[in-house]
Design an enzyme around this catalytic site. Sequence first.
Site, PDB file in Angstrom:
ATOM      1  N   THR A   1       0.187 -11.999   9.545  1.00 53.77           N
ATOM      2  CA  THR A   1       1.535 -12.336   9.049  1.00 53.77           C
ATOM      3  C   THR A   1       2.589 -11.971  10.100  1.00 53.77           C
ATOM      4  OG1 THR A   1       0.789 -11.872   6.802  1.00 53.77           O
ATOM      5  CG2 THR A   1       3.152 -12.010   7.127  1.00 53.77           C
TER       6      THR A   1
ATOM      7  N   ASN B   1       0.804  -1.235   0.000  1.00 54.08           N
ATOM      8  CA  ASN B   1       0.000   0.000   0.000  1.00 54.08           C
ATOM      9  C   ASN B   1       0.836   1.283   0.000  1.00 54.08           C
ATOM     10  OD1 ASN B   1       0.750  -0.361   2.659  1.00 54.08           O
ATOM     11  ND2 ASN B   1      -1.177   0.360   3.500  1.00 54.08           N
TER      12      ASN B   1
ATOM     13  N   GLU C   1       5.170  -3.374  12.381  1.00 56.40           N
ATOM     14  CA  GLU C   1       4.165  -2.330  12.108  1.00 56.40           C
ATOM     15  C   GLU C   1       2.965  -3.046  11.508  1.00 56.40           C
ATOM     16  OE1 GLU C   1       4.298   0.738  12.921  1.00 56.40           O
ATOM     17  OE2 GLU C   1       6.404   1.023  13.407  1.00 56.40           O
TER      18      GLU C   1
ATOM     19  N   PRO D   1       9.883  -7.093  -1.012  1.00 51.48           N
ATOM     20  CA  PRO D   1       8.668  -6.278  -1.218  1.00 51.48           C
ATOM     21  C   PRO D   1       7.457  -7.178  -1.451  1.00 51.48           C
ATOM     22  CG  PRO D   1       9.988  -6.344  -3.236  1.00 51.48           C
ATOM     23  CD  PRO D   1      10.733  -7.173  -2.213  1.00 51.48           C
ATOM     24  N   ALA D   2       6.273  -6.580  -1.453  1.00 52.73           N
ATOM     25  CA  ALA D   2       5.047  -7.343  -1.717  1.00 52.73           C
ATOM     26  C   ALA D   2       5.017  -7.805  -3.175  1.00 52.73           C
ATOM     27  CB  ALA D   2       3.834  -6.469  -1.429  1.00 52.73           C
TER      28      ALA D   2
ATOM     29  N   GLU E   1       8.957   3.689  14.097  1.00 53.39           N
ATOM     30  CA  GLU E   1       9.737   4.060  12.912  1.00 53.39           C
ATOM     31  C   GLU E   1       9.725   5.577  12.760  1.00 53.39           C
ATOM     32  OE1 GLU E   1       8.092   1.725   9.664  1.00 53.39           O
ATOM     33  OE2 GLU E   1       9.360   0.052  10.243  1.00 53.39           O
TER      34      GLU E   1
ATOM     35  N   ARG F   1      11.364   4.060   5.172  1.00 53.15           N
ATOM     36  CA  ARG F   1      11.163   4.320   6.606  1.00 53.15           C
ATOM     37  C   ARG F   1      11.981   3.339   7.457  1.00 53.15           C
ATOM     38  NH1 ARG F   1       4.980   4.890   8.452  1.00 53.15           N
ATOM     39  NH2 ARG F   1       5.132   2.676   8.907  1.00 53.15           N
TER      40      ARG F   1
ATOM     41  N   CYS G   1      -2.918   1.869   6.774  1.00 49.91           N
ATOM     42  CA  CYS G   1      -3.059   1.267   8.111  1.00 49.91           C
ATOM     43  C   CYS G   1      -3.570   2.277   9.125  1.00 49.91           C
ATOM     44  CB  CYS G   1      -1.719   0.708   8.556  1.00 49.91           C
ATOM     45  SG  CYS G   1      -0.433   1.938   8.464  1.00 49.91           S
TER      46      CYS G   1
END
Length: 509
Positions: free
Chosen positions: A262, A179, A280, A203-204, A487, A187, A314
Amino acid sequence: MVSCCLSGGLRLLRGVNRMLSRRYSLDVSGDLLRSQAFINGRWVSAPDSFAVLDPATGAELCSVSDCSVPQAQEAVTAAYTAFQTWKTHTAKERSVLLRKWFDLVNHHKEDLAKIITAECGKPMKESIGEIAYSASFLEWFSEEARRVYGDIVSPAAKDRKILLIKQPVGVASVITPWNFPSAMITRKVGAALAAGCTVVVKPAEDTPLSALALAELAAQAGIPPGVFNVVPCSREKAPAVGEVLCTDPLVAKISFTGSTATGKALLKHAAGTVKKVSMELGGHAPFIVFDSADVDKAVAGAMASKFRNSGQTCVCSNRFLVQSGIHDVFLEKLGKAMDAELRVGHGFEPTTTQGPLINTRAAEKVERQVTDAVSQGAVLVKGGKRLEGSFMQPTLLSNVSADMLCMQEETFGPLIPILKFNTEKEALAIANASQVGLAGYFYSQDLSQIWRVAEQLEVGMVGVNEGLISTAEAPFGGVKQSGLGREGSKYGVDEYLELKYVCMGGLTL
Ligand code: NAP
C-alpha cells in the site's frame, strides 16, 4: 449513521465462535463511542455505513459512517482552513492543548483500552499498554512543540545575515493500520500538531472506533475545529478516499503506516503533486541468539518480541536464527515458556495472552507458512493448527531453512521458525538478505560482537539483549523498503516542518 448498539455503552454480542460461548459486554462512556466522521469539529454522517466486527467472535460491534470522496474533500478543506490559524498559535499554546489531550487520554485509559480490545482483539493488558504508549506521544510532542528551533549561520559576506527558520508544512493526511489503532495515530498526529500542521486521519476499516474516541477527546481538550479530522471508511472505499488524501493540492504531507504494497501505491499518488512523505511499512525482523547469549534472557526477549498482539506487530521478530552451540537449550526453554505463558482466548478474559488474529485470512496465512515449512523438512515442535475463527495456536518450528516461506515473507502471526547457524558471518548474511529492514534483535554477551552486529544489521532499530524497544524518546522507522522518515523522538517533528533560508543582505555593519 449511528450504530445499532452504542446507546450508553457498547454491547459485544456473542458471535459465531463457539469456543467463546459466554456473552462479552462492556460499559464505555457514551461520549467515547462514536460512529460518525469527525470533520471541522462536528460529527458528520455519511450516506453509507460499514460494520465493525469483534475479531474474536465475528459479532458486529457497531456500524460506522462509511466516508467517501465528498467527506474526504470536506475534511481536507476544513484542515486547510484551520491550518491558516493553527500555524499562528504560539508553540506554547499548541503545547498546552496537546498536554490537555494527553491528560484526557490518560484519564479514560480503561475505556479506551476496552475499545481497542473490542475492535482489534488484543488482550486488555496489552490494550492498556497501548493506551499508555499512545498517550506518551501526546505528552512527548507537547514538550517537543516548544523546542523547534532555527539557526543563525555565519555568512561569507560581511553585509549579510543568514537565518534558517522552521515552518509547518501544512495539511497532513494520516493513514493508519489496525494493529495499533490508537498509538499509530498519536505517533503521527502529536508531531504534526506540535509542528503547527493540521491533519485528516483515515483509520483502518477494522478499527475506526479508537480513532473516533481520540477525536472526541481532542475536542474536549479544546483542539480547534478542523485541526484534527477523522474520516473512517470501508476497505472498499479506501482507494478512493486515499486518492483524495494523497493527491488533493491542499494536502502538503502524507504520513502512512501499513504494508509496503500500500505504501508503494500511495507514493505513486504523492509523486503527482510532489508531497512530503513519511512511510512506516512492513518488517521482517531477525532475532539472533549467539552462543555467548544469556539463554534465559534470550527466551524472555523472544517471548516478548514475538507474541505481543499475537505476533501482529511490524517490529515482531519474524526470523529466529540460533547458533549451534546454544540451539538445543534455547529451543527447549522456549518451548517450556510457550507452554507456561501463552493462553489463547478472547481479549476480555483476564487469563488471555493471545487474542485472535485480525481476520481468518491472517490465520490462513500463518497456516500456509507452517504447511510450507513442514513440507520442506521443518519440524513442528508446538502448535501449528488453526483454531476456530481467526484464532491460531502459538507455533514453534525447528530445522527451518532460509528459503522457506516463513523466512521469506512477514508472518504477522504467532509463529516462531528457528534456523540453526554456525558463524556470525552466516547469521548476518541471512538476516540482511531481505528487501525490508525495520527492526532487528540479537542476544550476545560479547562486547565486540555486540558492536559488530549492531552496526552491520541492515535495519532502522536494533534491540541488543532486549526484545521490546519502542518508546516515544527514540526514533522509530526502517531502512530499505520498510519506509522513509522517522516517528517519535526529537526527529519526529522534522517530518512536518520545512526549513526556510532567509538571507538578510545589504546591511551596514
Ligand atoms: P494495509 O493493508 O497497508 O493498511 C493500512 C492502511 O492503509 C489502512 O487504513 C488501510 O485501509 C489503508 N489502505 C489500504 N489500501 C489503501 C489504498 N489503496 N489507499 C489508501 N489507503 C489504503 O496494512 P495492514 O495490513 O492493515 O497492516 C499491516 C502492515 O502494516 C504490516 O505489513 C506491518 O508491518 C505494517 N505496519 C508497519 C508499522 C511501522 O511503523 N513500520 C506499524 C504497524 C504496521 P483498510 O483498513 O480499509 O484496508
